[in-house]
Design an enzyme around this catalytic site. Sequence first.
Site, PDB file in Angstrom:
ATOM      1  CD  GLU A 143      10.483   5.484  -0.136  1.00 59.57           C
ATOM      2  OE1 GLU A 143      10.926   6.389   0.600  1.00 59.57           O
ATOM      3  OE2 GLU A 143      10.086   5.697  -1.275  1.00 59.57           O
ATOM      4  CG  PHE A 189      -1.776   1.224   1.335  1.00 57.09           C
ATOM      5  CD1 PHE A 189      -2.876   1.364   0.511  1.00 57.09           C
ATOM      6  CD2 PHE A 189      -1.482   2.239   2.244  1.00 57.09           C
ATOM      7  CE1 PHE A 189      -3.675   2.501   0.576  1.00 57.09           C
ATOM      8  CE2 PHE A 189      -2.272   3.375   2.323  1.00 57.09           C
ATOM      9  CZ  PHE A 189      -3.372   3.505   1.486  1.00 57.09           C
ATOM     10  N   GLY A 190       0.655   2.122  -0.985  1.00 56.11           N
ATOM     11  CA  GLY A 190       1.389   3.384  -1.064  1.00 56.11           C
ATOM     12  C   GLY A 190       0.478   4.553  -0.754  1.00 56.11           C
ATOM     13  CE1 TYR A 191       2.632   5.030   3.886  1.00 57.51           C
ATOM     14  CE2 TYR A 191       2.629   7.406   4.226  1.00 57.51           C
ATOM     15  CZ  TYR A 191       3.184   6.166   4.457  1.00 57.51           C
ATOM     16  OH  TYR A 191       4.305   6.068   5.240  1.00 57.51           O
ATOM     17  N   GLY A 192       2.115   7.863  -0.214  1.00 58.50           N
ATOM     18  CA  GLY A 192       2.910   9.076  -0.431  1.00 58.50           C
ATOM     19  C   GLY A 192       3.421   9.064  -1.864  1.00 58.50           C
ATOM     20  CB  SER A 193       6.794   9.550  -3.312  1.00 58.66           C
ATOM     21  OG  SER A 193       7.448   8.565  -2.566  1.00 58.66           O
TER      22      SER A 193
END
Length: 187
Positions: A98, A23-27
């Site tokens: 990251e 799950f990605g929520y930023g870049s």
Amino acid sequence: MLNTADENRRRHDLHPDHPVWLFGYGSLIYKADFPYLARRPASITGWARRFWQGSHDHRGTPDKPGRVVTLIEAPGMVCAGMAYRITPDVFEHLDHREKNGYLRFRTPLTFADGDLADGLVYIATEDNAAFLGQADEQAIAEHIARSEGPSGSNRDYLLHLAKALRELGALDEHVFRIEQFLLAGND
Ligand code: BEZ
């Protein structure tokens, strides 16, 4: 802990042949510089996206860290983002990208069509050495406006993220208020 790449490699026993959802929520929403098998809008519940993590290696420097997003526990809140189906070898790249304080955690995911799955998500918890914490949203916008690092300006990061969230139809008052403050500061 400033470099979390080694810790992330140890954290999960992933089978090389078994793809997982990330799950990605930023870049990760707008910058998918890695191979993936599928990509689906999704959300996670109980977490809020906040510009509370310092960036020493992408949108700032060790002397002048920028501000990027992490997730903060927020019972009942829904955080919208993008889920990617990836093979575990892709974490070699992502753990390096990251590495500045983010650890991988397991999370339940809800896809936009209501399907459910388990996945992984990178979170920079408040005990990491680069955590900056809460600040007034106008102060965050001013901080972002003057920060830049090897991946570019902190301003571009914020504006890309806000645009990607609008394209997803995601309401994120924190991000949109900071964007408004940043754009107002330019007039
Ligand atoms: C994300 O988009 O989910 C993300 C981006 C950078 C670090 C950690 C997570």
